[in-house]
Design an enzyme around this catalytic site. Structure first.
Site, PDB file in Angstrom:
ATOM      1  N   THR A   1    -107.522  22.158  13.956  1.00 52.75           N
ATOM      2  CA  THR A   1    -106.759  20.923  14.089  1.00 52.75           C
ATOM      3  C   THR A   1    -106.605  20.223  12.745  1.00 52.75           C
ATOM      4  OG1 THR A   1    -106.530  18.888  15.375  1.00 52.75           O
ATOM      5  CG2 THR A   1    -108.748  19.476  14.672  1.00 52.75           C
TER       6      THR A   1
ATOM      7  N   HIS B   1    -103.441  23.741   5.131  1.00 54.28           N
ATOM      8  CA  HIS B   1    -102.964  22.357   5.035  1.00 54.28           C
ATOM      9  C   HIS B   1    -102.775  22.077   3.545  1.00 54.28           C
ATOM     10  CE1 HIS B   1    -103.697  17.861   6.246  1.00 54.28           C
ATOM     11  NE2 HIS B   1    -102.892  17.945   5.195  1.00 54.28           N
TER      12      HIS B   1
ATOM     13  N   CYS C   1     -97.534  16.504   4.050  1.00 57.54           N
ATOM     14  CA  CYS C   1     -98.159  17.814   3.893  1.00 57.54           C
ATOM     15  C   CYS C   1     -97.595  18.793   4.918  1.00 57.54           C
ATOM     16  CB  CYS C   1     -99.671  17.711   4.091  1.00 57.54           C
ATOM     17  SG  CYS C   1    -100.519  16.737   2.855  1.00 57.54           S
TER      18      CYS C   1
END
Length: 143
Positions: free
Chosen positions: A22, A45, A28
């Protein structure tokens, strides 16, 4: 259920049937890549597409994190020909920051195209943040 938070500059790969990856995104990008046959997937990420010339290995850049994610998936039994990707984020959170989100989106799409990895889904752009949760063994992502 095992939940792993993937923060800015990180990536994670999992084969855990009960595992979830998650993150929360603004401008981003998170690339969620999986091989449904090998039942393995992962998420990264990244903050910016690329760093300065000659500066390699900075974890906030997509150019580095995409390579790490794909290579770790391959080491975990995935095959590039079977990989599928989903892209999330790239919002325009602050007009003063310019088109960072758009540049991230274009970079991620180009990277996947050049690597021959199909994009199965995406939820990118706009002006709102997103929280995503990936089920790595089947590639399902909740936004």
């Amino acid at each position: 259920m095992n939940i792993k938070s993937v923060v800015q500059g990180e990536y994670a790969v999992s084969r855990d049937e009960d595992g979830r990856l998650t993150t929360i995104l603004g401008s981003c990008i998170a690339a969620c890549i999986y091989d449904v046959d090998a039942r393995v997937g992962g998420m990264n990420h990244f903050l910016l597409p690329e760093g300065q010339e000659g500066v390699a290995g900075n974890v906030k850049y997509g150019a580095y994190l995409m390579e790490l994610l794909v290579n770790d998936l391959l080491k975990s039994g995935a095959q590039k020909s079977q990989m599928q990707a989903s892209l999330y984020g790239g919002s325009k959170m602050n007009p003063a920051l310019g088109d960072v989100g758009d540049r991230n989106i274009m970079f991620a799409r180009d990277y996947l195209k050049n690597e021959g990895i199909a994009i199965a889904d995406e939820d990118v752009g706009g002006a709102l943040a997103r929280r995503i949760t990936m089920h790595p063994t089947n590639g399902k992502v909740d936004v």
